[in-house]
Design a protein around this motif. Structure first.
Motif, PDB file in Angstrom:
ATOM      1  N   ALA A 244       0.810  -1.211   0.000  1.00 44.34           N
ATOM      2  CA  ALA A 244       0.000   0.000   0.000  1.00 44.34           C
ATOM      3  C   ALA A 244       0.845   1.263   0.000  1.00 44.34           C
ATOM      4  N   VAL A 246       2.390   2.666   2.735  1.00 40.50           N
ATOM      5  CA  VAL A 246       2.020   3.478   3.894  1.00 40.50           C
ATOM      6  C   VAL A 246       2.937   3.134   5.068  1.00 40.50           C
ATOM      7  N   LEU A 267      -6.211  -2.339   0.699  1.00 38.52           N
ATOM      8  CA  LEU A 267      -7.139  -1.390   0.081  1.00 38.52           C
ATOM      9  C   LEU A 267      -7.626  -0.348   1.087  1.00 38.52           C
ATOM     10  N   ARG A 270      -5.184   2.235   1.453  1.00 43.33           N
ATOM     11  CA  ARG A 270      -5.184   3.123   0.282  1.00 43.33           C
ATOM     12  C   ARG A 270      -6.424   4.025   0.223  1.00 43.33           C
ATOM     13  N   LEU A 292      -5.312  -1.815  -7.706  1.00 38.10           N
ATOM     14  CA  LEU A 292      -4.172  -0.971  -7.333  1.00 38.10           C
ATOM     15  C   LEU A 292      -3.588  -0.216  -8.508  1.00 38.10           C
TER      16      LEU A 292
END
Length: 293
Positions: A244, A246, A267, A270, A292
């Protein structure tokens, strides 16, 4: 049986008992490496096998394993890893092992010849139409393996046969024949060595390709793993963070919001809601890539 390549004398085996440890180990290692080289000609058949297994699992069927002795152990090693690695429920990947659980503590050779028990095992597992059974036998002629393949095929299952001897009965009766021609063992007839090593690697590759086709592998990450210990919980967080893009804290929060599911957590991290993430994954059949890109 003496005509089987796996029973023949290896060209490097003469005087093995007289070698110094380092020399003996070097010969044994060379034999293992040579056995692995036999996998390359089998790659097309392994690809076909992975495709039919993935299709069966996607359609609600099962991917079963069957074998006896060393081949059965290789099958079991792969089978038991599928739940944790790819999140496949054990009931979707049944294991038929000659002699059952008792044979894991003391393997008796006689169970390999028990064709009747193989038929019972297939029936008890409910293998049938819509399923695929991976059947392993180094010689390709083990009675338990042949009977399991025959019984499963009669019940409508597709058979993938993996054997190390050309023209073996198992390969002749299989829908997809995977020949891994490893030849003579450096300890003649000891197919727990080269033949079993090659079978194990073949199954590793096959099951990973199945995982990829099911959407359970993304960029080399096991995105459908079941995190049931501290190591895997940490791994799940790293996967979410990397895929992701993050920070770790956000990945952990996304996992918590998604009930520990790695795919939906990616997800969520995101920007999706957990409910939206689950719905979108259902639409793509569990594949992350379309969501993605």
């Amino acid at each position: 049986m003496t005509d089987r390549p796996t029973e023949a004398r290896h060209s490097q085996s003469a005087g093995l008992h007289q070698q110094q440890p380092a020399e003996a180990l070097s010969l044994l290692l060379d034999a293992q490496i040579a056995a692995l080289s036999a996998l390359r000609p089998a790659l097309p058949a392994l690809g076909q096998a992975a495709a039919v297994c993935a299709d069966a699992l996607s359609a609600g069927g099962r991917m079963g394993y069957a074998g006896a002795g060393s081949s059965g152990l290789m099958a079991m090693a792969d089978c038991l890893e599928l739940a944790g690695t790819f999140g496949l429920p054990p009931e979707r990947t049944p294991m038929l092992f000659a002699g059952g659980a008792a044979a894991l503590l003391h393997m008796k050779g006689s169970v390999e010849d028990d064709s009747t028990q193989a038929q019972r095992d297939v029936e008890a597992a409910g293998i049938g139409a819509g399923d695929v059974l991976l059947v392993l036998s180094a010689s390709g002629g083990t009675p338990y393996a042949l009977a399991a393949a025959g019984a499963a095929r009669q019940r409508g299952a597709r058979i993938v046969g993996l054997a190390n001897v050309p023209g073996a009965p198992l390969l002749e009766m299989a829908d997809i024949a995977v020949l891994i021609e490893t030849g003579a063992e450096i300890v003649a007839g000891s197919t727990r060595m080269g033949a079993a090593t090659a079978q194990k690697v073949a199954l590793n590759m096959l099951s990973v390709l199945v995982g990829i086709r099911l959407g359970h592998v993304h960029d080399g990450h096991m995105v459908n793993l079941v995190a049931d210990n501290a190591k895997l919980v940490a791994r799940a967080a790293r996967i979410v963070s990397e895929v992701a893009g993050v920070p770790a804290a956000m990945a952990e929060a996304a996992l918590a919001a998604s009930g520990g599911g790695v795919k939906p957590a990616i997800l969520v991290a995101r920007g999706m809601s957990p409910e939206r993430a689950e719905a979108r994954l259902r639409e793509t059949g569990g594949h992350l890539a379309p969501l993605l890109d």
